[in-house]
Design a protein around this motif. Structure first.
Motif, PDB file in Angstrom:
ATOM      1  N   LEU A   1     -25.782 -37.987  -9.030  1.00  2.60           N
ATOM      2  CA  LEU A   1     -24.692 -37.714  -9.972  1.00  2.60           C
ATOM      3  C   LEU A   1     -23.470 -38.566  -9.652  1.00  2.60           C
ATOM      4  CD1 LEU A   1     -24.777 -33.853 -10.536  1.00  2.60           C
ATOM      5  CD2 LEU A   1     -25.358 -35.652 -12.153  1.00  2.60           C
ATOM      6  N   ARG A   2     -23.142 -38.716  -8.383  1.00  5.79           N
ATOM      7  CA  ARG A   2     -22.000 -39.553  -7.996  1.00  5.79           C
ATOM      8  C   ARG A   2     -22.200 -40.996  -8.462  1.00  5.79           C
ATOM      9  NH1 ARG A   2     -22.707 -36.755  -3.100  1.00  5.79           N
ATOM     10  NH2 ARG A   2     -21.205 -35.069  -2.938  1.00  5.79           N
ATOM     11  N   LYS A   3     -23.409 -41.517  -8.234  1.00  2.00           N
ATOM     12  CA  LYS A   3     -23.711 -42.888  -8.664  1.00  2.00           C
ATOM     13  C   LYS A   3     -23.613 -43.018 -10.182  1.00  2.00           C
ATOM     14  CE  LYS A   3     -26.836 -44.021  -4.853  1.00  2.00           C
ATOM     15  NZ  LYS A   3     -28.249 -44.253  -4.499  1.00  2.00           N
ATOM     16  N   PHE A   4     -24.163 -42.052 -10.885  1.00  2.00           N
ATOM     17  CA  PHE A   4     -24.122 -42.091 -12.346  1.00  2.00           C
ATOM     18  C   PHE A   4     -22.683 -42.023 -12.846  1.00  2.00           C
ATOM     19  CE2 PHE A   4     -24.042 -39.834 -16.437  1.00  2.00           C
ATOM     20  CZ  PHE A   4     -24.693 -40.783 -17.209  1.00  2.00           C
ATOM     21  N   ALA A   5     -21.893 -41.113 -12.306  1.00  2.00           N
ATOM     22  CA  ALA A   5     -20.501 -40.965 -12.726  1.00  2.00           C
ATOM     23  C   ALA A   5     -19.735 -42.264 -12.472  1.00  2.00           C
ATOM     24  CB  ALA A   5     -19.840 -39.799 -11.988  1.00  2.00           C
ATOM     25  N   LYS A   6     -19.977 -42.873 -11.330  1.00  2.00           N
ATOM     26  CA  LYS A   6     -19.299 -44.132 -11.011  1.00  2.00           C
ATOM     27  C   LYS A   6     -19.717 -45.224 -11.992  1.00  2.00           C
ATOM     28  CE  LYS A   6     -18.276 -47.168  -7.150  1.00  2.00           C
ATOM     29  NZ  LYS A   6     -18.507 -47.464  -5.736  1.00  2.00           N
ATOM     30  N   SER A   7     -21.003 -45.258 -12.353  1.00  3.21           N
ATOM     31  CA  SER A   7     -21.476 -46.263 -13.304  1.00  3.21           C
ATOM     32  C   SER A   7     -20.893 -46.046 -14.698  1.00  3.21           C
ATOM     33  CB  SER A   7     -23.006 -46.259 -13.375  1.00  3.21           C
ATOM     34  OG  SER A   7     -23.475 -45.144 -14.120  1.00  3.21           O
ATOM     35  N   GLN A   8     -20.453 -44.828 -14.974  1.00  2.00           N
ATOM     36  CA  GLN A   8     -19.848 -44.511 -16.269  1.00  2.00           C
ATOM     37  C   GLN A   8     -18.326 -44.642 -16.251  1.00  2.00           C
ATOM     38  OE1 GLN A   8     -21.756 -43.716 -19.119  1.00  2.00           O
ATOM     39  NE2 GLN A   8     -23.285 -44.538 -17.712  1.00  2.00           N
ATOM     40  N   GLY A   9     -17.779 -45.101 -15.133  1.00  2.00           N
ATOM     41  CA  GLY A   9     -16.355 -45.362 -15.073  1.00  2.00           C
ATOM     42  C   GLY A   9     -15.523 -44.314 -14.353  1.00  2.00           C
TER      43      GLY A   9
ATOM     44  N   LEU B   1     -16.179 -36.789  -7.135  1.00  2.55           N
ATOM     45  CA  LEU B   1     -16.628 -35.612  -7.868  1.00  2.55           C
ATOM     46  C   LEU B   1     -16.361 -34.347  -7.072  1.00  2.55           C
ATOM     47  CD1 LEU B   1     -20.067 -36.644  -9.399  1.00  2.55           C
ATOM     48  CD2 LEU B   1     -17.796 -36.831 -10.390  1.00  2.55           C
ATOM     49  N   ASP B   2     -15.950 -33.329  -7.776  1.00  6.80           N
ATOM     50  CA  ASP B   2     -15.737 -32.025  -7.170  1.00  6.80           C
ATOM     51  C   ASP B   2     -16.758 -31.056  -7.777  1.00  6.80           C
ATOM     52  OD1 ASP B   2     -14.617 -30.017  -5.649  1.00  6.80           O
ATOM     53  OD2 ASP B   2     -12.571 -30.569  -6.170  1.00  6.80           O
ATOM     54  N   VAL B   3     -16.826 -29.879  -7.247  1.00  5.13           N
ATOM     55  CA  VAL B   3     -17.820 -28.886  -7.683  1.00  5.13           C
ATOM     56  C   VAL B   3     -17.754 -28.650  -9.186  1.00  5.13           C
ATOM     57  CG1 VAL B   3     -18.525 -26.476  -7.457  1.00  5.13           C
ATOM     58  CG2 VAL B   3     -17.880 -27.763  -5.437  1.00  5.13           C
TER      59      VAL B   3
ATOM     60  N   ASP C   1     -21.421 -29.987 -13.431  1.00  5.78           N
ATOM     61  CA  ASP C   1     -22.090 -29.603 -14.682  1.00  5.78           C
ATOM     62  C   ASP C   1     -21.879 -30.657 -15.768  1.00  5.78           C
ATOM     63  OD1 ASP C   1     -23.292 -27.280 -13.820  1.00  5.78           O
ATOM     64  OD2 ASP C   1     -21.644 -25.987 -14.471  1.00  5.78           O
ATOM     65  N   PHE C   2     -20.654 -31.134 -15.891  1.00  2.00           N
ATOM     66  CA  PHE C   2     -20.349 -32.154 -16.900  1.00  2.00           C
ATOM     67  C   PHE C   2     -21.219 -33.391 -16.692  1.00  2.00           C
ATOM     68  CE2 PHE C   2     -18.104 -36.047 -18.025  1.00  2.00           C
ATOM     69  CZ  PHE C   2     -17.908 -35.844 -19.388  1.00  2.00           C
ATOM     70  N   TRP C   3     -21.234 -33.900 -15.452  1.00  2.00           N
ATOM     71  CA  TRP C   3     -21.981 -35.129 -15.197  1.00  2.00           C
ATOM     72  C   TRP C   3     -23.484 -34.911 -15.243  1.00  2.00           C
ATOM     73  CZ3 TRP C   3     -19.969 -39.476 -16.208  1.00  2.00           C
ATOM     74  CH2 TRP C   3     -18.600 -39.657 -16.090  1.00  2.00           C
ATOM     75  N   ARG C   4     -23.930 -33.719 -14.889  1.00  2.00           N
ATOM     76  CA  ARG C   4     -25.364 -33.416 -14.998  1.00  2.00           C
ATOM     77  C   ARG C   4     -25.794 -33.474 -16.463  1.00  2.00           C
ATOM     78  NH1 ARG C   4     -27.888 -29.140 -16.560  1.00  2.00           N
ATOM     79  NH2 ARG C   4     -26.050 -27.828 -16.413  1.00  2.00           N
ATOM     80  N   GLU C   5     -24.977 -32.925 -17.349  1.00  2.00           N
ATOM     81  CA  GLU C   5     -25.299 -32.966 -18.774  1.00  2.00           C
ATOM     82  C   GLU C   5     -25.302 -34.398 -19.297  1.00  2.00           C
ATOM     83  OE1 GLU C   5     -22.942 -30.282 -21.121  1.00  2.00           O
ATOM     84  OE2 GLU C   5     -23.317 -28.627 -19.735  1.00  2.00           O
ATOM     85  N   ARG C   6     -24.312 -35.212 -18.882  1.00  5.64           N
ATOM     86  CA  ARG C   6     -24.263 -36.605 -19.332  1.00  5.64           C
ATOM     87  C   ARG C   6     -25.489 -37.376 -18.830  1.00  5.64           C
ATOM     88  NH1 ARG C   6     -20.541 -34.023 -20.780  1.00  5.64           N
ATOM     89  NH2 ARG C   6     -22.092 -33.546 -22.329  1.00  5.64           N
ATOM     90  N   LEU C   7     -25.889 -37.117 -17.591  1.00  2.00           N
ATOM     91  CA  LEU C   7     -27.065 -37.789 -17.027  1.00  2.00           C
ATOM     92  C   LEU C   7     -28.326 -37.403 -17.791  1.00  2.00           C
ATOM     93  CD1 LEU C   7     -28.312 -39.597 -14.860  1.00  2.00           C
ATOM     94  CD2 LEU C   7     -28.450 -37.594 -13.381  1.00  2.00           C
ATOM     95  N   MET C   8     -28.478 -36.121 -18.114  1.00  2.00           N
ATOM     96  CA  MET C   8     -29.643 -35.672 -18.892  1.00  2.00           C
ATOM     97  C   MET C   8     -29.657 -36.327 -20.267  1.00  2.00           C
ATOM     98  SD  MET C   8     -30.126 -31.618 -17.916  1.00  2.00           S
ATOM     99  CE  MET C   8     -30.438 -31.241 -19.589  1.00  2.00           C
TER     100      MET C   8
END
Length: 91
Positions: free
Chosen positions: A53-61, A66-68, A72-79
């Motif tokens: 999730l950290r890698k994905f969030a970083k790739s999305q800008g 990331l905090d707790v 959920d937000f980034w998990r949904e975006r990754l899915m």
């Protein structure tokens, strides 16, 4: 109640509740053993997923750590991106 307490003391327990718990459930030692085993198996997977999730969030800008409450937000975006799934489709 006093009779129950004495009976529990005779068989090696502090209270009648301890006797009933032991008869109906796993012993505390067994419960802690199960929790330890679950932790041992789940923790590496959770760490791996958090890193993904950290890698994905970083790739999305995302430029922040990331905090707790972000997970959920980034998990949904990754899915959505990797599987084409939206949360409302799954429900």
């Amino acid at each position: 109640l006093q009779v129950r307490r004495r009976l529990a003391n005779v068989v090696g327990y502090a209270t009648h509740a301890d006797v009933m718990f032991t008869r109906a459930m796993a012993s505390p030692k067994q419960a802690y053993g199960l929790l330890s085993k679950l932790r041992q198996e789940a923790l590496p997977v959770a760490r791996y997923e958090a890193e993904e999730l950290r890698k994905f969030a970083k790739s999305q800008g995302a430029t922040y750590e990331l905090d707790v409450y972000d997970l959920d937000f980034w998990r949904e975006r990754l899915m959505e991106e990797s599987l084409g799934l939206k949360e409302e489709y799954i429900r």
